[in-house]
Scaffold this motif. Structure first.
Motif, mmCIF file in Angstrom:
data_model
loop_
_atom_site.group_PDB
_atom_site.id
_atom_site.type_symbol
_atom_site.label_atom_id
_atom_site.label_comp_id
_atom_site.label_asym_id
_atom_site.label_seq_id
_atom_site.Cartn_x
_atom_site.Cartn_y
_atom_site.Cartn_z
ATOM 1 N N ASN A 75 33.092 18.504 81.537
ATOM 2 C CA ASN A 75 34.302 18.016 80.602
ATOM 3 C C ASN A 75 34.392 18.380 79.418
ATOM 4 N N ASN A 112 37.757 19.741 85.630
ATOM 5 C CA ASN A 112 36.213 19.508 86.011
ATOM 6 C C ASN A 112 36.089 19.203 87.154
ATOM 7 N N ASN A 136 28.741 16.948 84.950
ATOM 8 C CA ASN A 136 30.124 16.456 84.630
ATOM 9 C C ASN A 136 30.250 16.118 83.326
ATOM 10 N N LYS A 143 34.479 16.283 89.151
ATOM 11 C CA LYS A 143 35.460 14.995 89.363
ATOM 12 C C LYS A 143 35.583 14.721 90.801
#
Length: 401
Positions: free
Chosen positions: A164, A175, A160, A178
């Motif tokens: 990002n 992304n 993550n 998410k």
């Protein structure tokens, strides 16, 4: 990788190409040419259009997107290549400790690269990521065994953060992490040593000064692995019978030992120890002084737990100290629990004998009482003797002071 740049999808040129030829076109390609500065070459993307007007529209949309700094063509670079660069240059921005960064590096190598490493960024979608996350819960890419919930959370957190940053670099439009959900798994009971097993460990280590002391400190002071390694004689007040826990040793990304302050203010603590622990500390101090006199190259760093081989006197790296503990269990054909289970065992023993939970929290160095209670409530309750008063049976009357 040193010349890695993220300006790899710059719109360089556009044009319309009639197909199959300009004399008798049946359809048109809107051709977008991108400059890949890393590879030192141009990349072309063709968009099929039924009419010239459609092709004009596609080119106009691409130019507007480029002027607004939007992602036009996601990067085709493999996830492995991007993660290597991100980890080297940007993971430190997450404010993580050296030990956590080392865990992240191991997580990448063991769990991410084998399954996702060769997938281009532009092909990395939520469906594929969710599938691999689900697989990890039941079968590790490294060992084939189920991964712990915490390890899977590590994988999710790492991906993550990295993706990002990929959005910020304009490598991908969004992304996909998410959208990823961690599978629900039943909370696993923490395994601990029973009262009888603790007594047996003390008996087996009776003639091993260092291991005997380790077990006593584990249950008396609830030390973490790095705190064992960083403990020095200057931290021991023999007159008052107090152990000062002030530092920890962690291993960095390059496996180097890093001596540092405790991870939180709560981790720094002063603990009144039982007489048996103090006696074991005195024996270890005698052993330390004897070896210092015997070996001219002995490093007098003042470490309570120290290496006995070529690096005489130096502190143990945490992984080496763990291996010493593991070899002891193997040698005596004893139940093999992780070293951290000693700490959980100590918490469980102290709570079961009626010590004030706030005192146990302080000894454990927990910032929050709920953490202490969570450890106790999820330990294995099969040892019914843990409900009895344990002080005289094991510790000779440990005191909540």
């Amino acid at each position: 990788m040193n010349n890695f740049t993220f300006q790899e999808n710059i719109l360089y040129q556009t044009y319309i190409r009639p197909r199959p030829n300009k004399e008798s076109p049946k359809y048109y390609d809107a051709v977008l040419v991108f400059k890949d500065t890393l590879a030192g070459q141009l990349r072309t993307r063709c968009i099929h259009c039924d009419t010239k007007q459609d092709a004009d529209l596609k080119i106009a949309e691409a130019k507007v997107a480029a002027s607004q700094n939007k992602v036009i063509a996601p990067s085709k670079r493999p996830l492995r290549e991007y993660l290597e660069y991100w980890f080297t240059h940007y993971s430190s921005d997450m404010g993580l400790s050296d030990a956590t960064l080392r865990d992240y590096r191991q997580t990448m190598n063991r769990y991410v690269f084998p399954t996702l490493g060769n997938i281009p960024l532009d092909k990395l979608d939520a469906g594929r990521l969710q599938l691999e996350i689900n697989k990890m819960v039941s079968s590790s890419p490294a060992t084939g065994k189920p991964l712990s919930v915490n390890t899977v959370k590590h994988v999710k957190r790492l991906l993550n953060a990295a993706l990002n940053q990929a959005v910020i670099f304009k490598l991908i439009p969004e992304n996909p992490m998410k959208h990823i959900k961690l599978p629900k798994t039943p909370k696993k009971e923490m395994e601990i040593f029973t009262l009888e097993e603790c007594k047996e460990l003390l008996r087996l280590s009776k003639h091993d000064t260092e291991m005997h002391l380790m077990f006593l400190l584990a249950w008396d002071c609830l030390l973490r692995r790095g705190e064992f390694c960083a403990l020095r004689w200057q931290d021991i007040d023999f007159e008052e019978g107090i152990v000062h826990v002030r530092h920890s040793i962690v291993e960095g990304v390059k496996d180097e030992s890093i001596f540092k302050n405790c991870k939180t203010d709560a981790s720094e603590r002063e603990i009144k120890v039982m007489p048996e622990t103090l006696t074991a500390l005195r024996k270890q101090r005698v052993h330390y002084n004897e070896l210092k006199l015997e070996h001219s190259g002995f490093y007098d760093g003042g470490f309570v737990f120290f290496q006995h081989t070529r690096n005489y006197g130096f502190s143990y790296p945490p992984s080496t100290f763990y291996n010493k503990y593991r070899r002891f269990l193997i040698k005596h054909d004893f139940k093999r629990l992780k070293m951290h289970a000693l700490r959980h065992t100590g918490i469980s023993l102290l709570m079961a004998m009626g010590v004030n939970p706030l005192e146990v929290q302080y000894r454990a160095g927990h910032s929050n009482l709920s953490v202490t209670m969570d450890v106790y409530s999820h330990t294995n309750k099969k040892d019914q003797s843990a409900n009895q008063i344990l002080s005289e049976q094991l510790f000779g009357g440990i005191r909540a002071v």
